[in-house]
Design a protein around this motif. Sequence first.
Motif, PDB file in Angstrom:
ATOM      1  N   ARG A  62      42.690  40.987  41.519  1.00 34.92           N
ATOM      2  CA  ARG A  62      41.501  40.846  40.722  1.00 34.92           C
ATOM      3  C   ARG A  62      41.726  40.349  39.493  1.00 34.92           C
ATOM      4  NH1 ARG A  62      39.015  45.402  41.951  1.00 34.92           N
ATOM      5  NH2 ARG A  62      39.999  46.525  40.117  1.00 34.92           N
ATOM      6  N   ASN A  63      42.799  41.011  38.823  1.00 35.08           N
ATOM      7  CA  ASN A  63      43.251  40.610  37.199  1.00 35.08           C
ATOM      8  C   ASN A  63      43.654  39.134  37.253  1.00 35.08           C
ATOM      9  OD1 ASN A  63      42.276  42.829  36.179  1.00 35.08           O
ATOM     10  ND2 ASN A  63      44.583  43.784  36.240  1.00 35.08           N
ATOM     11  N   TRP A  64      44.404  38.459  38.491  1.00 36.45           N
ATOM     12  CA  TRP A  64      44.939  37.216  38.406  1.00 36.45           C
ATOM     13  C   TRP A  64      43.624  36.345  38.642  1.00 36.45           C
ATOM     14  CZ3 TRP A  64      48.942  34.883  36.625  1.00 36.45           C
ATOM     15  CH2 TRP A  64      49.853  35.600  36.535  1.00 36.45           C
ATOM     16  N   ARG A  65      42.852  36.591  39.437  1.00 37.69           N
ATOM     17  CA  ARG A  65      41.561  35.830  39.686  1.00 37.69           C
ATOM     18  C   ARG A  65      40.954  35.608  38.298  1.00 37.69           C
ATOM     19  NH1 ARG A  65      38.394  38.105  43.781  1.00 37.69           N
ATOM     20  NH2 ARG A  65      39.936  39.642  44.362  1.00 37.69           N
ATOM     21  N   LYS A  66      40.893  36.779  37.842  1.00 38.62           N
ATOM     22  CA  LYS A  66      39.971  36.644  36.464  1.00 38.62           C
ATOM     23  C   LYS A  66      40.614  35.814  35.337  1.00 38.62           C
ATOM     24  CE  LYS A  66      37.755  40.294  33.702  1.00 38.62           C
ATOM     25  NZ  LYS A  66      37.681  41.568  33.231  1.00 38.62           N
ATOM     26  N   PHE A  67      41.852  35.876  35.413  1.00 31.98           N
ATOM     27  CA  PHE A  67      42.802  35.163  34.246  1.00 31.98           C
ATOM     28  C   PHE A  67      42.425  33.516  34.706  1.00 31.98           C
ATOM     29  CE2 PHE A  67      46.863  33.241  33.045  1.00 31.98           C
ATOM     30  CZ  PHE A  67      46.687  33.292  31.478  1.00 31.98           C
ATOM     31  N   PHE A  68      42.698  33.345  36.257  1.00 35.72           N
ATOM     32  CA  PHE A  68      42.667  31.896  36.333  1.00 35.72           C
ATOM     33  C   PHE A  68      41.375  31.347  36.748  1.00 35.72           C
ATOM     34  CE2 PHE A  68      47.471  32.867  36.934  1.00 35.72           C
ATOM     35  CZ  PHE A  68      47.749  31.785  36.176  1.00 35.72           C
ATOM     36  N   ARG A  69      40.331  31.768  36.256  1.00 39.57           N
ATOM     37  CA  ARG A  69      39.075  31.293  36.606  1.00 39.57           C
ATOM     38  C   ARG A  69      38.729  29.796  36.265  1.00 39.57           C
ATOM     39  NH1 ARG A  69      34.743  35.913  35.688  1.00 39.57           N
ATOM     40  NH2 ARG A  69      36.757  36.637  35.086  1.00 39.57           N
ATOM     41  N   SER A  70      37.980  29.035  36.750  1.00 44.15           N
ATOM     42  CA  SER A  70      37.742  27.648  36.675  1.00 44.15           C
ATOM     43  C   SER A  70      36.550  27.483  35.688  1.00 44.15           C
ATOM     44  CB  SER A  70      37.833  26.930  37.532  1.00 44.15           C
ATOM     45  OG  SER A  70      36.768  27.122  38.656  1.00 44.15           O
ATOM     46  N   LEU A  71      35.833  28.585  35.479  1.00 45.45           N
ATOM     47  CA  LEU A  71      34.616  28.455  34.619  1.00 45.45           C
ATOM     48  C   LEU A  71      35.115  28.541  33.154  1.00 45.45           C
ATOM     49  CD1 LEU A  71      32.279  31.016  36.285  1.00 45.45           C
ATOM     50  CD2 LEU A  71      32.251  28.401  36.640  1.00 45.45           C
ATOM     51  N   ASN A  72      34.078  27.948  32.278  1.00 50.07           N
ATOM     52  CA  ASN A  72      34.228  27.980  31.009  1.00 50.07           C
ATOM     53  C   ASN A  72      34.214  29.375  30.643  1.00 50.07           C
ATOM     54  OD1 ASN A  72      34.602  27.517  28.206  1.00 50.07           O
ATOM     55  ND2 ASN A  72      32.346  26.173  28.084  1.00 50.07           N
ATOM     56  N   ARG A  73      35.262  29.453  29.539  1.00 54.37           N
ATOM     57  CA  ARG A  73      35.708  30.823  28.921  1.00 54.37           C
ATOM     58  C   ARG A  73      34.420  31.516  28.193  1.00 54.37           C
ATOM     59  NH1 ARG A  73      39.830  32.738  31.693  1.00 54.37           N
ATOM     60  NH2 ARG A  73      41.752  31.293  31.332  1.00 54.37           N
TER      61      ARG A  73
END
Length: 120
Positions: A62-73
């Motif tokens: 879950r933390n890796w998905r959150k880190f590499f999310r493709s949306l704008n920060r």
Amino acid sequence: MNRRYVPVIFVIPPMFVGWSWMTRTPDPVRAADLLFWTSILIMLAGGILYIARHDVTETFTRNWRKFFRSLNRKESYIKETEGRNKEPEFRKAPLPYRPVLLFGLYLFTVSIIASILAID
């Protein structure tokens, strides 16, 4: 597991070691080694159950998905603060890691005592 069989399970390893020590088949040192490796495998299984029970791997992914999310920060931050980005969490049924670890520790103790007694 039925509770009336639990005392039988705890009596079997010392009986195995005692039988090996009295009859010398298999060699008492080999019997203690076999019991030791069995206890290591059971404690390893208990450790794996402990990891599965406490969602270590799910938190990591879950933390890796959150880190590499493709949306704008900035957009993802707004979604998180509004609570729209939360994923549904499903709870697993509890896995019985404690009895497995304790039984592995019991076998480990019996094997250590047996190996000390087998030293001539």
